[in-house]
Design a protein around this motif. Sequence first.
Motif, mmCIF file in Angstrom:
data_model
loop_
_atom_site.group_PDB
_atom_site.id
_atom_site.type_symbol
_atom_site.label_atom_id
_atom_site.label_comp_id
_atom_site.label_asym_id
_atom_site.label_seq_id
_atom_site.Cartn_x
_atom_site.Cartn_y
_atom_site.Cartn_z
ATOM 1 N N GLU A 126 16.027 -14.786 -20.249
ATOM 2 C CA GLU A 126 16.247 -13.747 -19.771
ATOM 3 C C GLU A 126 16.180 -12.412 -20.834
ATOM 4 O OE1 GLU A 126 20.263 -11.574 -17.513
ATOM 5 O OE2 GLU A 126 20.394 -13.310 -18.049
ATOM 6 N N ARG A 127 15.850 -11.331 -20.145
ATOM 7 C CA ARG A 127 15.794 -10.096 -20.920
ATOM 8 C C ARG A 127 16.304 -9.199 -20.061
ATOM 9 N NH1 ARG A 127 10.374 -9.931 -22.735
ATOM 10 N NH2 ARG A 127 10.732 -11.413 -24.383
ATOM 11 N N LEU A 128 17.678 -8.353 -20.803
ATOM 12 C CA LEU A 128 18.387 -7.445 -20.290
ATOM 13 C C LEU A 128 17.864 -6.155 -20.992
ATOM 14 C CD1 LEU A 128 20.791 -9.760 -20.758
ATOM 15 C CD2 LEU A 128 21.597 -8.194 -18.980
ATOM 16 N N TRP A 129 17.197 -5.256 -20.031
ATOM 17 C CA TRP A 129 16.713 -4.070 -20.645
ATOM 18 C C TRP A 129 17.766 -2.897 -20.243
ATOM 19 C CZ3 TRP A 129 12.606 -3.110 -23.345
ATOM 20 C CH2 TRP A 129 11.509 -4.256 -23.395
ATOM 21 N N VAL A 130 18.028 -2.083 -21.319
ATOM 22 C CA VAL A 130 19.155 -0.989 -21.140
ATOM 23 C C VAL A 130 18.208 0.288 -20.217
ATOM 24 C CG1 VAL A 130 20.363 0.952 -22.176
ATOM 25 C CG2 VAL A 130 20.338 -1.466 -23.046
ATOM 26 N N VAL A 131 18.575 0.488 -19.183
ATOM 27 C CA VAL A 131 17.817 1.635 -18.363
ATOM 28 C C VAL A 131 18.551 2.869 -18.329
ATOM 29 C CG1 VAL A 131 16.679 -0.025 -16.938
ATOM 30 C CG2 VAL A 131 18.876 0.635 -16.502
ATOM 31 N N GLU A 132 19.675 2.803 -18.713
ATOM 32 C CA GLU A 132 20.470 4.358 -19.074
ATOM 33 C C GLU A 132 21.021 4.236 -20.606
ATOM 34 O OE1 GLU A 132 21.061 7.480 -18.250
ATOM 35 O OE2 GLU A 132 20.933 6.369 -16.289
ATOM 36 N N PRO A 133 20.455 4.531 -21.581
ATOM 37 C CA PRO A 133 20.459 4.511 -23.112
ATOM 38 C C PRO A 133 21.524 5.385 -23.379
ATOM 39 C CG PRO A 133 18.527 5.692 -22.578
ATOM 40 C CD PRO A 133 18.882 4.957 -21.326
ATOM 41 N N GLY A 134 21.914 6.428 -22.675
ATOM 42 C CA GLY A 134 23.006 7.194 -22.891
ATOM 43 C C GLY A 134 24.434 6.970 -22.316
ATOM 44 N N ILE A 141 23.645 -1.451 -28.494
ATOM 45 C CA ILE A 141 23.129 -2.559 -28.004
ATOM 46 C C ILE A 141 21.608 -2.566 -28.445
ATOM 47 C CG2 ILE A 141 22.579 -3.833 -26.026
ATOM 48 C CD1 ILE A 141 25.559 -3.853 -26.676
ATOM 49 N N GLY A 142 21.025 -1.468 -28.501
ATOM 50 C CA GLY A 142 19.387 -1.322 -28.776
ATOM 51 C C GLY A 142 18.631 -1.506 -27.400
ATOM 52 N N GLU A 143 17.377 -1.601 -27.450
ATOM 53 C CA GLU A 143 16.683 -1.287 -26.267
ATOM 54 C C GLU A 143 16.980 -2.762 -25.278
ATOM 55 O OE1 GLU A 143 12.641 1.108 -25.770
ATOM 56 O OE2 GLU A 143 12.517 -0.436 -27.432
ATOM 57 N N TYR A 144 16.997 -3.841 -25.602
ATOM 58 C CA TYR A 144 17.185 -5.006 -24.647
ATOM 59 C C TYR A 144 17.834 -6.025 -25.451
ATOM 60 C CZ TYR A 144 13.486 -6.658 -27.528
ATOM 61 O OH TYR A 144 12.519 -7.312 -28.520
ATOM 62 N N ILE A 145 18.592 -6.905 -24.706
ATOM 63 C CA ILE A 145 19.053 -8.131 -25.245
ATOM 64 C C ILE A 145 18.380 -9.474 -24.586
ATOM 65 C CG2 ILE A 145 21.132 -9.684 -25.370
ATOM 66 C CD1 ILE A 145 22.811 -7.156 -24.418
ATOM 67 N N ASP A 146 17.959 -10.258 -25.303
ATOM 68 C CA ASP A 146 17.340 -11.542 -25.309
ATOM 69 C C ASP A 146 18.069 -12.737 -25.297
ATOM 70 O OD1 ASP A 146 14.480 -11.586 -24.442
ATOM 71 O OD2 ASP A 146 13.917 -11.033 -26.379
ATOM 72 N N LEU A 147 18.150 -13.273 -24.130
ATOM 73 C CA LEU A 147 18.672 -14.572 -23.897
ATOM 74 C C LEU A 147 17.882 -15.736 -23.572
ATOM 75 C CD1 LEU A 147 21.844 -13.338 -21.516
ATOM 76 C CD2 LEU A 147 21.796 -13.692 -24.040
ATOM 77 N N PRO A 148 17.967 -16.801 -24.578
ATOM 78 C CA PRO A 148 16.770 -17.785 -24.584
ATOM 79 C C PRO A 148 16.891 -18.830 -22.905
ATOM 80 C CG PRO A 148 18.237 -18.164 -26.291
ATOM 81 C CD PRO A 148 18.685 -16.794 -25.974
ATOM 82 N N HIS A 149 18.249 -18.870 -22.840
ATOM 83 C CA HIS A 149 18.390 -19.836 -21.893
ATOM 84 C C HIS A 149 19.513 -19.093 -20.734
ATOM 85 C CE1 HIS A 149 15.977 -22.769 -23.740
ATOM 86 N NE2 HIS A 149 16.793 -22.637 -25.014
ATOM 87 N N GLU A 150 19.199 -19.238 -19.550
ATOM 88 C CA GLU A 150 20.273 -18.519 -18.624
ATOM 89 C C GLU A 150 19.962 -19.039 -17.262
ATOM 90 O OE1 GLU A 150 22.615 -17.528 -17.400
ATOM 91 O OE2 GLU A 150 23.756 -15.985 -18.727
ATOM 92 N N GLU A 151 20.904 -18.855 -16.328
ATOM 93 C CA GLU A 151 20.740 -19.142 -14.963
ATOM 94 C C GLU A 151 19.929 -17.582 -14.199
ATOM 95 O OE1 GLU A 151 23.281 -20.352 -10.931
ATOM 96 O OE2 GLU A 151 24.284 -19.445 -12.688
ATOM 97 N N MET A 152 18.902 -18.015 -13.426
ATOM 98 C CA MET A 152 18.407 -16.751 -12.876
ATOM 99 C C MET A 152 19.113 -16.314 -11.692
ATOM 100 S SD MET A 152 16.572 -15.489 -10.190
ATOM 101 C CE MET A 152 15.777 -16.953 -9.161
#
Length: 238
Positions: A126-134, A141-152
């Motif tokens: 799962e890759r969580l993208w920040v869409v409201e950086p302000g 947090i940075g631009e995104y968070i990578d989670l190698p294993h998750e439930e979809m």
Amino acid sequence: MIKVTVWNEYVHEKMDANVASIYPEGIHGAIAKYLKEQPGLEVRTATMDQPEHGLTDEVLNQTDVLIWWGHVAHHMVSDEVVEKVYNKVLNGMGLIVLHSGHFSKIFRKLMGTSCDLKWREAGENERLWVVEPGHPIARGIGEYIDLPHEEMYGERFDIPAPDELVFISWFKGGEVFRSGCCFYRGKGKIFYFRPGHESFPIYHNEKILKVIDNAVRWAAPIEGPTPTFGNVKPLEQL
């Protein structure tokens, strides 16, 4: 000090040895341990097997922000407790709903919809993208968070359009999902945050915990005006 209560149904950890090995002190314990190390927070925990699910009037009256994790026991949560939490939110208490808490009685009551979605357990990226950086919930947090294993979880997520959308998720299987949703109800603020399947060590991830910390501070009550309802006298001479 912001007074935080971390609520967990605390069922999986007692039934599943794998979950217990990941969260030996419960999911609530892992989240509370991190938050207790952060400045300006006073943290307690509550679980479903306690009297009134640990959410007595005394506890709720001393809670600025309530964090909620539930999954297999939504139906076992007392309607009376849900009503109390609902009224507290409308009167200013913050609520952070995590992962499968989307199907909790309290979230569905506040949303007024089914809160249903697509899901798949395949341990995918799962890759969580920040869409409201302000937004303050995205601080540090940075631009995104990578989670190698998750439930979809996949769209359509049957919720009202969020008042603010902070994160969206992309999954290896191709789905996307609105994963960080802010809502305003009455005087209260609500944040739904998707990551957190019990079979993966999501609540040991520093960035995920940082988001929860940020959300607590965003959702905490402010000393705003109390709305006036009903018949009122005019402010100016008519």
